[in-house]
Write a protein that holds these residues in place. Structure first.
Motif, PDB file in Angstrom:
ATOM      1  N   ARG A  25     -15.995  11.809 -20.856  1.00 50.01           N
ATOM      2  CA  ARG A  25     -16.272  13.260 -20.816  1.00 50.01           C
ATOM      3  C   ARG A  25     -15.831  13.902 -19.507  1.00 50.01           C
ATOM      4  NH1 ARG A  25     -20.273  15.148 -24.339  1.00 50.01           N
ATOM      5  NH2 ARG A  25     -20.742  16.752 -22.813  1.00 50.01           N
ATOM      6  N   LEU A  26     -15.372  13.108 -18.553  1.00 53.45           N
ATOM      7  CA  LEU A  26     -15.093  13.619 -17.217  1.00 53.45           C
ATOM      8  C   LEU A  26     -13.605  13.835 -16.983  1.00 53.45           C
ATOM      9  CD1 LEU A  26     -17.521  11.322 -15.189  1.00 53.45           C
ATOM     10  CD2 LEU A  26     -17.933  13.653 -16.007  1.00 53.45           C
ATOM     11  N   THR A  27     -13.312  14.691 -16.025  1.00 50.03           N
ATOM     12  CA  THR A  27     -11.930  14.931 -15.612  1.00 50.03           C
ATOM     13  C   THR A  27     -11.522  13.856 -14.608  1.00 50.03           C
ATOM     14  OG1 THR A  27     -12.528  16.287 -13.696  1.00 50.03           O
ATOM     15  CG2 THR A  27     -12.294  17.434 -15.837  1.00 50.03           C
ATOM     16  N   GLU A  28     -10.241  13.816 -14.319  1.00 54.02           N
ATOM     17  CA  GLU A  28      -9.753  12.862 -13.320  1.00 54.02           C
ATOM     18  C   GLU A  28     -10.371  13.154 -11.950  1.00 54.02           C
ATOM     19  OE1 GLU A  28      -5.549  11.029 -11.621  1.00 54.02           O
ATOM     20  OE2 GLU A  28      -5.537  12.218 -13.465  1.00 54.02           O
ATOM     21  N   ASP A  29     -10.501  14.416 -11.590  1.00 56.72           N
ATOM     22  CA  ASP A  29     -11.135  14.756 -10.308  1.00 56.72           C
ATOM     23  C   ASP A  29     -12.577  14.277 -10.265  1.00 56.72           C
ATOM     24  OD1 ASP A  29      -8.872  15.925  -9.235  1.00 56.72           O
ATOM     25  OD2 ASP A  29      -9.464  17.972  -9.774  1.00 56.72           O
ATOM     26  N   GLN A  30     -13.298  14.438 -11.354  1.00 61.49           N
ATOM     27  CA  GLN A  30     -14.689  13.978 -11.393  1.00 61.49           C
ATOM     28  C   GLN A  30     -14.775  12.455 -11.309  1.00 61.49           C
ATOM     29  OE1 GLN A  30     -15.622  16.055 -15.072  1.00 61.49           O
ATOM     30  NE2 GLN A  30     -17.179  17.270 -14.000  1.00 61.49           N
ATOM     31  N   ARG A  77      -8.254   5.731  -4.215  1.00 62.95           N
ATOM     32  CA  ARG A  77      -8.801   7.086  -4.168  1.00 62.95           C
ATOM     33  C   ARG A  77      -8.302   7.964  -5.309  1.00 62.95           C
ATOM     34  NH1 ARG A  77     -11.751   4.745  -1.240  1.00 62.95           N
ATOM     35  NH2 ARG A  77     -12.353   5.295   0.866  1.00 62.95           N
ATOM     36  N   GLY A  78      -7.685   7.381  -6.308  1.00 58.75           N
ATOM     37  CA  GLY A  78      -7.194   8.156  -7.440  1.00 58.75           C
ATOM     38  C   GLY A  78      -5.994   7.477  -8.060  1.00 58.75           C
ATOM     39  N   GLY A  79      -5.344   8.222  -8.954  1.00 58.18           N
ATOM     40  CA  GLY A  79      -4.128   7.707  -9.556  1.00 58.18           C
ATOM     41  C   GLY A  79      -4.285   7.200 -10.970  1.00 58.18           C
ATOM     42  N   TYR A 140     -22.300  -6.101 -14.874  1.00 60.33           N
ATOM     43  CA  TYR A 140     -21.710  -4.996 -15.629  1.00 60.33           C
ATOM     44  C   TYR A 140     -22.759  -3.935 -15.944  1.00 60.33           C
ATOM     45  CZ  TYR A 140     -17.685  -3.459 -18.455  1.00 60.33           C
ATOM     46  OH  TYR A 140     -16.594  -2.787 -18.948  1.00 60.33           O
ATOM     47  N   ALA A 141     -23.941  -4.386 -16.361  1.00 63.97           N
ATOM     48  CA  ALA A 141     -25.014  -3.439 -16.701  1.00 63.97           C
ATOM     49  C   ALA A 141     -25.465  -2.656 -15.475  1.00 63.97           C
ATOM     50  CB  ALA A 141     -26.194  -4.181 -17.330  1.00 63.97           C
ATOM     51  N   TYR A 142     -25.557  -3.325 -14.339  1.00 64.80           N
ATOM     52  CA  TYR A 142     -25.972  -2.671 -13.098  1.00 64.80           C
ATOM     53  C   TYR A 142     -25.040  -1.509 -12.756  1.00 64.80           C
ATOM     54  CZ  TYR A 142     -26.563  -2.019  -8.067  1.00 64.80           C
ATOM     55  OH  TYR A 142     -26.750  -1.470  -6.822  1.00 64.80           O
ATOM     56  N   HIS A 143     -23.737  -1.786 -12.744  1.00 68.29           N
ATOM     57  CA  HIS A 143     -22.782  -0.735 -12.392  1.00 68.29           C
ATOM     58  C   HIS A 143     -22.643   0.302 -13.503  1.00 68.29           C
ATOM     59  CE1 HIS A 143     -21.717  -2.247  -8.511  1.00 68.29           C
ATOM     60  NE2 HIS A 143     -21.281  -3.409  -8.988  1.00 68.29           N
ATOM     61  N   THR A 144     -22.860  -0.099 -14.749  1.00 68.55           N
ATOM     62  CA  THR A 144     -22.847   0.877 -15.838  1.00 68.55           C
ATOM     63  C   THR A 144     -23.929   1.923 -15.620  1.00 68.55           C
ATOM     64  OG1 THR A 144     -21.898  -0.681 -17.426  1.00 68.55           O
ATOM     65  CG2 THR A 144     -23.128   1.194 -18.339  1.00 68.55           C
ATOM     66  N   GLY A 145     -25.110   1.487 -15.207  1.00 69.67           N
ATOM     67  CA  GLY A 145     -26.188   2.428 -14.916  1.00 69.67           C
ATOM     68  C   GLY A 145     -25.798   3.408 -13.827  1.00 69.67           C
ATOM     69  N   GLN A 146     -25.134   2.923 -12.796  1.00 66.79           N
ATOM     70  CA  GLN A 146     -24.672   3.812 -11.727  1.00 66.79           C
ATOM     71  C   GLN A 146     -23.677   4.840 -12.264  1.00 66.79           C
ATOM     72  OE1 GLN A 146     -23.127   0.740  -9.099  1.00 66.79           O
ATOM     73  NE2 GLN A 146     -24.752   1.212  -7.608  1.00 66.79           N
ATOM     74  N   ILE A 147     -22.746   4.380 -13.081  1.00 65.30           N
ATOM     75  CA  ILE A 147     -21.713   5.253 -13.624  1.00 65.30           C
ATOM     76  C   ILE A 147     -22.327   6.309 -14.536  1.00 65.30           C
ATOM     77  CG2 ILE A 147     -19.721   5.321 -15.193  1.00 65.30           C
ATOM     78  CD1 ILE A 147     -18.948   2.528 -13.943  1.00 65.30           C
ATOM     79  N   VAL A 148     -23.231   5.903 -15.418  1.00 67.22           N
ATOM     80  CA  VAL A 148     -23.856   6.855 -16.338  1.00 67.22           C
ATOM     81  C   VAL A 148     -24.653   7.896 -15.557  1.00 67.22           C
ATOM     82  CG1 VAL A 148     -25.606   7.110 -18.155  1.00 67.22           C
ATOM     83  CG2 VAL A 148     -23.862   5.317 -18.333  1.00 67.22           C
ATOM     84  N   TYR A 149     -25.384   7.462 -14.551  1.00 68.45           N
ATOM     85  CA  TYR A 149     -26.167   8.404 -13.749  1.00 68.45           C
ATOM     86  C   TYR A 149     -25.254   9.427 -13.067  1.00 68.45           C
ATOM     87  CZ  TYR A 149     -29.560  10.287 -10.504  1.00 68.45           C
ATOM     88  OH  TYR A 149     -30.379  11.137  -9.811  1.00 68.45           O
ATOM     89  N   LEU A 150     -24.187   8.947 -12.438  1.00 69.00           N
ATOM     90  CA  LEU A 150     -23.281   9.861 -11.748  1.00 69.00           C
ATOM     91  C   LEU A 150     -22.552  10.766 -12.744  1.00 69.00           C
ATOM     92  CD1 LEU A 150     -22.159  10.863  -9.093  1.00 69.00           C
ATOM     93  CD2 LEU A 150     -20.518   8.982  -9.133  1.00 69.00           C
ATOM     94  N   ALA A 151     -22.190  10.238 -13.897  1.00 72.88           N
ATOM     95  CA  ALA A 151     -21.520  11.059 -14.909  1.00 72.88           C
ATOM     96  C   ALA A 151     -22.445  12.169 -15.408  1.00 72.88           C
ATOM     97  CB  ALA A 151     -21.055  10.193 -16.077  1.00 72.88           C
ATOM     98  N   LYS A 152     -23.721  11.865 -15.583  1.00 66.06           N
ATOM     99  CA  LYS A 152     -24.679  12.893 -16.005  1.00 66.06           C
ATOM    100  C   LYS A 152     -24.805  13.975 -14.929  1.00 66.06           C
ATOM    101  CE  LYS A 152     -28.386  11.564 -18.360  1.00 66.06           C
ATOM    102  NZ  LYS A 152     -29.588  10.831 -18.760  1.00 66.06           N
ATOM    103  N   TRP A 153     -24.780  13.565 -13.692  1.00 62.36           N
ATOM    104  CA  TRP A 153     -24.884  14.482 -12.568  1.00 62.36           C
ATOM    105  C   TRP A 153     -23.644  15.382 -12.488  1.00 62.36           C
ATOM    106  CZ3 TRP A 153     -22.509  14.597  -7.539  1.00 62.36           C
ATOM    107  CH2 TRP A 153     -23.175  15.405  -6.615  1.00 62.36           C
ATOM    108  N   LEU A 154     -22.476  14.829 -12.815  1.00 58.76           N
ATOM    109  CA  LEU A 154     -21.220  15.567 -12.703  1.00 58.76           C
ATOM    110  C   LEU A 154     -20.890  16.446 -13.905  1.00 58.76           C
ATOM    111  CD1 LEU A 154     -18.967  12.736 -11.229  1.00 58.76           C
ATOM    112  CD2 LEU A 154     -19.587  14.872 -10.079  1.00 58.76           C
ATOM    113  N   GLN A 155     -21.477  16.165 -15.044  1.00 58.59           N
ATOM    114  CA  GLN A 155     -21.084  16.897 -16.249  1.00 58.59           C
ATOM    115  C   GLN A 155     -21.457  18.376 -16.158  1.00 58.59           C
ATOM    116  OE1 GLN A 155     -22.969  15.147 -19.644  1.00 58.59           O
ATOM    117  NE2 GLN A 155     -25.015  15.713 -18.990  1.00 58.59           N
ATOM    118  N   GLU A 156     -20.688  19.171 -16.868  1.00 61.30           N
ATOM    119  CA  GLU A 156     -20.855  20.624 -16.841  1.00 61.30           C
ATOM    120  C   GLU A 156     -22.132  21.076 -17.545  1.00 61.30           C
ATOM    121  OE1 GLU A 156     -18.855  22.847 -15.246  1.00 61.30           O
ATOM    122  OE2 GLU A 156     -17.746  21.133 -14.455  1.00 61.30           O
ATOM    123  N   GLU A 157     -22.463  20.426 -18.647  1.00 64.21           N
ATOM    124  CA  GLU A 157     -23.633  20.824 -19.424  1.00 64.21           C
ATOM    125  C   GLU A 157     -24.664  19.706 -19.408  1.00 64.21           C
ATOM    126  OE1 GLU A 157     -21.203  19.824 -23.443  1.00 64.21           O
ATOM    127  OE2 GLU A 157     -20.620  21.331 -22.006  1.00 64.21           O
TER     128      GLU A 157
END
Length: 168
Positions: A25-30, A77-79, A140-157
């Motif tokens: 759901r995220l952009t490359e910048d996000q 840092r990207g790419g 994998y589960a540990y880092h998945t939790g981090q990713i989901v949390y940050l993705a929720k924080w970054l999402q527009e809605e």
């Protein structure tokens, strides 16, 4: 398939599904946004998960040569787009499934060595295949939790990414 092998792979697949929902759901910048300079971006965590799973399941258990560049997983840092990162994770998972499909219950006790490349400062270590499977799924589960949390924080809605009902 042995219960431990099946359960570890089920959990790895479940976590990958969560990553697809969150990062997709995220952009490359996000994906490459770092909340603070010393924190990892979602992109770094995806690279790290792919590298870790490849090193442990495909290389250590599957016998392929160690080709991981662990420092670059965190220095990048990207790419890569979100879809490219997810496809990398999917490809590693396909390779992991090919390895574990050939395992027997007796193989779970076999000790394998997790190798790092010669240029790495990390030391090799030896674990039973059972411990490699459990450790990889847990990591994998540990880092998945981090990713989901940050993705929720970054999402527009304000969307429940995993469709779990939480109380307000």
């Amino acid at each position: 398939m042995n219960e431990i092998i099946g359960e570890c792979m089920r959990r790895l697949d479940q976590s990958l599904g969560y990553l697809e929902l969150a990062a997709g759901r995220l952009t490359e910048d996000q994906i490459w946004f770092r909340p603070r300079p010393k924190m990892n971006a979602i992109g770094n965590l995806c690279l790290h998960l792919a590298g870790n799973e490849y090193q442990h399941l495909v290389c250590a258990v599957g016998g392929r040569p160690a080709e991981r560049d662990r420092p670059s997983e965190f220095l990048t840092r990207g790419g890569c787009t979100p879809e490219e990162l997810l496809e990398s994770l999917r490809e590693v998972r396909r390779e992991s499934w090919a390895v574990v499909n050939g395992l027997t219950e007796k193989d779970l006790e076999r000790v394998v060595t997790v190798h790092y490349t010669e240029s790495s400062e990390m030391e090799n270590y030896s674990w039973s295949i059972q411990k490699v499977l459990i450790g990889t799924a847990e990591h994998y589960a540990y880092h998945t939790g981090q990713i989901v949390y940050l993705a929720k924080w970054l999402q527009e809605e304000d969307v429940h990414l995993l469709n779990w009902k939480h109380y307000d």
